[in-house]
Write an enzyme that holds these catalytic residues in place. Sequence first.
Site, PDB file in Angstrom:
ATOM      1  N   ARG A  15       0.807  -1.231   0.000  1.00  0.00           N
ATOM      2  CA  ARG A  15       0.000   0.000   0.000  1.00  0.00           C
ATOM      3  C   ARG A  15       0.837   1.276   0.000  1.00  0.00           C
ATOM      4  O   ARG A  15       0.300   2.378  -0.126  1.00  0.00           O
ATOM      5  CB  ARG A  15      -0.965  -0.008   1.194  1.00  0.00           C
ATOM      6  CG  ARG A  15      -2.168  -0.903   0.932  1.00  0.00           C
ATOM      7  CD  ARG A  15      -3.198  -0.740   2.019  1.00  0.00           C
ATOM      8  NE  ARG A  15      -2.845  -1.511   3.208  1.00  0.00           N
ATOM      9  CZ  ARG A  15      -3.268  -1.205   4.436  1.00  0.00           C
ATOM     10  NH1 ARG A  15      -4.018  -0.136   4.640  1.00  0.00           N
ATOM     11  NH2 ARG A  15      -2.931  -1.953   5.458  1.00  0.00           N
ATOM     12  N   GLY A  81       4.318 -15.462   5.608  1.00  0.00           N
ATOM     13  CA  GLY A  81       3.613 -15.108   6.839  1.00  0.00           C
ATOM     14  C   GLY A  81       4.559 -14.857   8.005  1.00  0.00           C
ATOM     15  O   GLY A  81       5.750 -15.158   7.952  1.00  0.00           O
ATOM     16  N   GLY A 141      -5.621  -8.921  14.555  1.00  0.00           N
ATOM     17  CA  GLY A 141      -5.850 -10.192  15.239  1.00  0.00           C
ATOM     18  C   GLY A 141      -6.521  -9.912  16.580  1.00  0.00           C
ATOM     19  O   GLY A 141      -6.071  -9.061  17.334  1.00  0.00           O
ATOM     20  N   ARG A 341      26.536  27.465   4.118  1.00  0.00           N
ATOM     21  CA  ARG A 341      26.844  26.095   3.698  1.00  0.00           C
ATOM     22  C   ARG A 341      27.927  25.481   4.587  1.00  0.00           C
ATOM     23  O   ARG A 341      28.480  26.150   5.458  1.00  0.00           O
ATOM     24  CB  ARG A 341      27.235  26.111   2.222  1.00  0.00           C
ATOM     25  CG  ARG A 341      26.043  26.493   1.329  1.00  0.00           C
ATOM     26  CD  ARG A 341      26.445  26.654  -0.119  1.00  0.00           C
ATOM     27  NE  ARG A 341      27.164  25.482  -0.597  1.00  0.00           N
ATOM     28  CZ  ARG A 341      28.008  25.483  -1.621  1.00  0.00           C
ATOM     29  NH1 ARG A 341      28.243  26.610  -2.279  1.00  0.00           N
ATOM     30  NH2 ARG A 341      28.611  24.384  -1.995  1.00  0.00           N
ATOM     31  N   LYS A 359      30.377  29.693   2.233  1.00  0.00           N
ATOM     32  CA  LYS A 359      30.776  28.280   2.246  1.00  0.00           C
ATOM     33  C   LYS A 359      32.220  28.152   2.702  1.00  0.00           C
ATOM     34  O   LYS A 359      33.082  28.890   2.215  1.00  0.00           O
ATOM     35  CB  LYS A 359      30.635  27.694   0.847  1.00  0.00           C
ATOM     36  CG  LYS A 359      30.894  26.198   0.787  1.00  0.00           C
ATOM     37  CD  LYS A 359      31.631  25.757  -0.467  1.00  0.00           C
ATOM     38  CE  LYS A 359      33.106  26.051  -0.369  1.00  0.00           C
ATOM     39  NZ  LYS A 359      33.893  25.551  -1.506  1.00  0.00           N
ATOM     40  N   TYR A 374      29.013  36.444  -2.360  1.00  0.00           N
ATOM     41  CA  TYR A 374      29.477  35.073  -2.183  1.00  0.00           C
ATOM     42  C   TYR A 374      30.841  35.064  -1.519  1.00  0.00           C
ATOM     43  O   TYR A 374      31.766  35.745  -1.974  1.00  0.00           O
ATOM     44  CB  TYR A 374      29.567  34.349  -3.542  1.00  0.00           C
ATOM     45  CG  TYR A 374      30.154  32.959  -3.422  1.00  0.00           C
ATOM     46  CD1 TYR A 374      29.553  32.003  -2.598  1.00  0.00           C
ATOM     47  CD2 TYR A 374      31.316  32.600  -4.100  1.00  0.00           C
ATOM     48  CE1 TYR A 374      30.092  30.736  -2.458  1.00  0.00           C
ATOM     49  CE2 TYR A 374      31.861  31.330  -3.970  1.00  0.00           C
ATOM     50  CZ  TYR A 374      31.246  30.391  -3.142  1.00  0.00           C
ATOM     51  OH  TYR A 374      31.782  29.145  -3.007  1.00  0.00           O
TER      52      TYR A 374
HETATM   53  C1  UD1 Z   1      -0.190  -9.112  12.153  1.00  0.00           C
HETATM   54  C2  UD1 Z   1      -0.785 -10.099  13.148  1.00  0.00           C
HETATM   55  C3  UD1 Z   1      -2.108  -9.544  13.674  1.00  0.00           C
HETATM   56  C4  UD1 Z   1      -1.868  -8.200  14.333  1.00  0.00           C
HETATM   57  C5  UD1 Z   1      -1.202  -7.250  13.329  1.00  0.00           C
HETATM   58  C6  UD1 Z   1      -0.813  -5.972  14.008  1.00  0.00           C
HETATM   59  C7  UD1 Z   1      -0.107 -12.277  12.321  1.00  0.00           C
HETATM   60  C8  UD1 Z   1      -0.536 -13.509  11.621  1.00  0.00           C
HETATM   61  N1  UD1 Z   1      -1.033 -11.353  12.486  1.00  0.00           N
HETATM   62  O1  UD1 Z   1      -1.086  -9.065  11.060  1.00  0.00           O
HETATM   63  O2  UD1 Z   1      -2.637 -10.442  14.641  1.00  0.00           O
HETATM   64  O3  UD1 Z   1      -3.088  -7.651  14.788  1.00  0.00           O
HETATM   65  O4  UD1 Z   1       0.000  -7.850  12.798  1.00  0.00           O
HETATM   66  O5  UD1 Z   1      -0.348  -5.055  13.047  1.00  0.00           O
HETATM   67  O6  UD1 Z   1       1.042 -12.181  12.739  1.00  0.00           O
HETATM   68  N2  UD1 Z   1       6.333  -9.958   7.747  1.00  0.00           N
HETATM   69  C9  UD1 Z   1       7.452 -10.644   7.351  1.00  0.00           C
HETATM   70  N3  UD1 Z   1       7.296 -11.772   6.606  1.00  0.00           N
HETATM   71  C10 UD1 Z   1       6.077 -12.222   6.236  1.00  0.00           C
HETATM   72  C11 UD1 Z   1       4.937 -11.509   6.640  1.00  0.00           C
HETATM   73  C12 UD1 Z   1       5.096 -10.383   7.399  1.00  0.00           C
HETATM   74  O7  UD1 Z   1       8.574 -10.258   7.670  1.00  0.00           O
HETATM   75  O8  UD1 Z   1       6.027 -13.258   5.549  1.00  0.00           O
HETATM   76  C13 UD1 Z   1       6.510  -8.757   8.552  1.00  0.00           C
HETATM   77  C14 UD1 Z   1       5.980  -7.528   7.891  1.00  0.00           C
HETATM   78  O9  UD1 Z   1       6.998  -6.878   7.154  1.00  0.00           O
HETATM   79  C15 UD1 Z   1       5.533  -6.686   9.073  1.00  0.00           C
HETATM   80  C16 UD1 Z   1       5.118  -7.724  10.098  1.00  0.00           C
HETATM   81  O10 UD1 Z   1       5.746  -8.925   9.729  1.00  0.00           O
HETATM   82  O11 UD1 Z   1       6.587  -5.940   9.608  1.00  0.00           O
HETATM   83  C17 UD1 Z   1       3.598  -7.897  10.200  1.00  0.00           C
HETATM   84  O12 UD1 Z   1       3.126  -8.375   8.964  1.00  0.00           O
HETATM   85  P1  UD1 Z   1       1.725  -7.972   8.389  1.00  0.00           P
HETATM   86  O13 UD1 Z   1       1.525  -8.614   7.069  1.00  0.00           O
HETATM   87  O14 UD1 Z   1       1.585  -6.490   8.443  1.00  0.00           O
HETATM   88  O15 UD1 Z   1       0.776  -8.661   9.446  1.00  0.00           O
HETATM   89  P2  UD1 Z   1      -0.766  -8.406   9.620  1.00  0.00           P
HETATM   90  O16 UD1 Z   1      -1.499  -9.177   8.620  1.00  0.00           O
HETATM   91  O17 UD1 Z   1      -1.021  -6.959   9.696  1.00  0.00           O
END
Ligand code: UD1
Length: 465
Positions: A15, A81, A141, A341, A359, A374
């Site tokens: 986003r 994830g 979550g 500067r 400068k 200058y």
């Molecule tokens: C996550 C939580 C959610 C919580 C929310 C708060 C999980 C499954 N869910 O959701 O419960 O309310 O954060 O903002 O954890 N990231 C990685 N690798 C990945 C996926 C994510 O490094 O494969 C990092 C992202 O860069 C970010 C963080 O983990 O910094 C959270 O990831 P994001 O996708 O924003 O999690 P949410 O779906 O928002």
Amino acid sequence: MALNVVIMAAGKGTRMHSATPKVLHKLAGRPLLQHVLDRVAPLAPVRCVVVTGHGAERVEQLVEKVVGGAGVCVRQEPQLGTGHAVQQTVPALDDAAETTLILNGDVPLIGSDTAAALAAAAGSQRLALLTVTLADATGYGRIVRDGESVRAIVEHKDATPEQRTIREVYTGMMAAPTALLKRWVMALTNDNAQREFYLTDIVAMAVADGVPVVATAAHDETEVLGVNSPAQLADLERRLQRRQAEALMNAGLRLMDPARFDLRGTLRHGRDVEIDVNCIFEGQVELGDEVRVGANCVIRNARIAAGAVIHPFTHIEGDGPGDKSVQVGASALVGPFARLRPGAVLGDEVHIGNFVEVKNSTLARGAKANHLAYLGDATVGARVNYGAGSITANYDGANKHRTVIGNDVHVGSNCVLVAPITIGDGATIGGGSTIAKDAPAGQLTVARAKQVSLAGWQRPKKSPK
Ligand code: UD1
Ligand code: CA
């Protein structure tokens, strides 16, 4: 208590619609991830593991720059994830550190004290979740409780309509006993709405293992806010700026309007300092007692001594500390529309007026360059008056050369001082001169064509068509 810290920073930040990885976008002049690293530093973790993925090389460069050898980066490719992210860190976590704290690279304002409290709540016995209660919990979550005790975290997309009414949410930050965390994350599955490995599923595992799960509430919403979009980044910027402005005002700084003040670095100030609207301070800036800064100034890496006045629209651009910084002496007057500067060093009571650029030059006490001038690579003596439109020609196209102007010199208007050159004490340089040879002390030196007037000269007349 020995601690591992994991910072998740592999996500794409779709986003943001940006070629820059999300965690490198800047808040108050510093990348989001740098804020998190700075806030982790007081906890002195034995390991600080950053999970990288999108834009990994650039993110890793930042980690190297900010914490050097104290940080370890592990790559997560592809990103499956948050649970999968923590799986990648398992080999890097130090078993001797009993607790592991998990933070997010895009939640920059997490308090060091909150993070420490979260780690302490976990210790070697419990799973500790940082939670917050929100008016609108959409997307987060949910913390599912059974009476007082936490049973699970259910992701918004997997939640039942009834669970979606819960407003207590997981902030994305937790702490766990290291050995248990390793075991739990390796047992995760992706059997859910998003086909992701959810870190949050370890809550139910802890409950099943009889390990206590505790929820620690965040101090305030700001410290747990994440950045997912330009609008959220701007909102967090305003919150942080307001906070900084309030802290400075509590220490006596007078801001004409705290909503129109931006600090991207550190600002130290004495007593009775006043700052008008729309000023930006960057890097390390020091303002002595009774300094006044007019509206719309940009001031970076500068030391401004007591009683100096910086008039509106002045741009001061020091380039780091030391001899690349800018120094302004006591009771000096600068601007409006002046530009100082790197390496500009103004003595006490120096005046630099509109459209004057300085400068890598030192001006001794009481020297004045009030209009359109200058000074580059120059050493200017005390009480020198440097006329409007005069310049140092310090660059011959290949090398820079110095101009040395003695005390009490008067340089007329529109002079070109071709460096290297020395003007002796008390010399006067006639207006309009191009001076390419040293000018002796105490004398008038002029280098321009003699003025002539032709009596009987006639203007040309239009010839008939
Ligand atoms: C996550 C939580 C959610 C919580 C929310 C708060 C999980 C499954 N869910 O959701 O419960 O309310 O954060 O903002 O954890 N990231 C990685 N690798 C990945 C996926 C994510 O490094 O494969 C990092 C992202 O860069 C970010 C963080 O983990 O910094 C959270 O990831 P994001 O996708 O924003 O999690 P949410 O779906 O928002
Ligand atoms: Ca998120």
